[in-house]
Design an enzyme around this catalytic site. Structure first.
Site, PDB file in Angstrom:
ATOM      1  CB  SER A 133      -0.972   0.007   1.178  1.00  0.00           C
ATOM      2  OG  SER A 133      -2.040  -0.883   0.937  1.00  0.00           O
ATOM      3  CE  LYS A 170      -4.647   1.331  -0.800  1.00  0.00           C
ATOM      4  NZ  LYS A 170      -3.999   0.003  -0.817  1.00  0.00           N
ATOM      5  CE1 TYR A 229      -5.672   2.123   2.702  1.00  0.00           C
ATOM      6  CE2 TYR A 229      -5.438  -0.088   3.608  1.00  0.00           C
ATOM      7  CZ  TYR A 229      -4.928   0.973   2.894  1.00  0.00           C
ATOM      8  OH  TYR A 229      -3.662   0.892   2.361  1.00  0.00           O
TER       9      TYR A 229
END
Length: 385
Positions: free
Chosen positions: A55, A58, A165
């Site tokens: 992540s 991201k 999330y």
């Protein structure tokens, strides 16, 4: 510096984490780095060790969209379905009738901003029990399958109503491809990695980096670390900008330093200064980040970063809205990858840091205490005046 190195070496010795690569820098350069423990069997951790950053991808996916916004090719509030008509397939789970999900249309369309800020209604199966229930009943593949069908998670709430999330930035990467015309891997290579000299960052480990790839592990019942294979899917049908990258600590620090420098690093401009300011602003208004309660404890502990402190979301990062005594300032930004690769940057104090390792569960309590201690030690060492 000795105190920071001792903190990490003792943490490895106590099995708080299997190994560590840590770096601290500012807009001018790297101030400190340290490696502790073995990143692979018989191979000490090194500055150029390659991580599955999951992540941490991201923020780079959000940057890709922000580059297009900065060039007036995309807008924060454009409905996603205007660019990607297939996004209209996504409906909201209203309730369950037995194991059958009853779906409805969302009350408003999800926008580009919603995707980047985790307010689109998309949620991961790790932190919402209705998602694995839906996936088991329908056979929907995980976003980590590499299958394009894995994009089509249902919405758990109406866009713009709460922070939760999920895989919105995987869709954001698809938006970038549709608007720009280049594949997302080519876009990132040409617009981010090559200009920033992030020479060890990419979507496949490749032959040149395979020998530097660290081992992934999981904490066993006795507290020690056992081998555990987990990685972004190789050669997928699409590269998910929520999880797909491999990178090193120095490469990621260059990305953070570019933001500290207002969009430019070593003469290469990625974003305008105004674009950076827009990117790092609070994009969710009065909403706040919520505690992420795990439904898969082997993969993630509960995630409650800086409890009691208001946290919002910029166009790419968790943002703290208050000064944290002895730690980061209001307006600081950061996030992490599921294998416990963590970072933050503090524009007010011109400071950025990464602390990277490679094990599950995410947000392991022992690790999170170390991360807090590390942050406190960084500020005491480099910003005590």
């Amino acid at each position: 510096m000795a105190a920071l190195e001792t903190l990490l070496s003792e943490a490895v010795a106590k099995d708080t984490l299997p190994f560590a690569v840590a770096m601290v820098g500012d807009s001018e350069g790297i101030e400190w780095s340290c490696c502790a423990g073995d990143a692979a069997k018989g191979q000490p951790a090194r500055e150029d060790s390659v991580f599955r950053i999951f992540s941490m991808t991201k923020a780079i996916g959000s940057l890709a969209a922000m580059i297009l916004i900065d060039r007036d090719k995309l807008d924060f509030d454009t409905p996603v379905a205007e660019i990607l008509p297939e996004f209209d397939r996504l409906k909201v789970i209203d309730r369950f009738d037995g194991d059958t999900a009853i779906l409805r249309d969302p009350v408003r369309p999800a926008t580009v901003r919603h995707l980047a800020t985790h307010t689109s209604g998309l949620e991961y199966e790790i932190w919402n029990a209705d998602m694995p229930r839906y996936m088991e009943a329908t056979g929907l593949p995980s976003i980590l399958s590499g299958s394009r069908e894995g994009l089509f998670y249902p919405l758990m709430s109406d866009p713009g109503t709460r922070w939760a999330y999920g895989n919105g930035i995987d869709w954001l990467g698809q938006v970038v491809e549709a608007v720009d015309g280049r594949s997302i891997d080519r876009f990132c290579r040409e617009e981010v990695f090559e200009p920033l000299a992030m020479t060890s960052t990419g979507f496949e480990p490749g032959q040149t980096k395979q020998d530097r790839l660290v081992d992934s592990t999981i904490r066993g019942g006795d507290g020690s670390f056992e081998p555990f294979e987990i990685a972004p899917p190789p050669n997928p049908e699409f590269y998910g900008m929520g999880h797909a990258l491999y990178a090193t600590a120095p490469d990621y620090l260059r990305f953070l330093r570019m933001l500290l420098n207002g969009g430019t690093l070593d003469g290469q401009t990625i974003l305008s200064r105004h674009g950076v300011e827009r990117m790092l602003a609070n994009h969710i208004g009065d909403l706040s980040l919520e505690k992420m309660v795990t439904v898969a404890p082997a993969v993630s502990a509960d995630v409650d970063i800086f409890p009691g402190t208001r946290k919002t979301h910029s166009f790419g990062f968790m943002r703290v809205e208050e000064d944290l005594p002895g730690q980061r300032s209001a307006g600081s930004q950061g996030w992490a990858g599921v294998l416990n690769t963590h970072y933050w940057f503090d524009p007010h104090q011109d400071l950025a840091a990464v602390l990277m390792t490679q094990f599950l569960p995410f947000a392991d309590p022992r690790f999170m205490q170390l991360y807090s201690d590390f942050e406190t030690a960084v500020y005491a060492t480099y910003r005590s005046s």
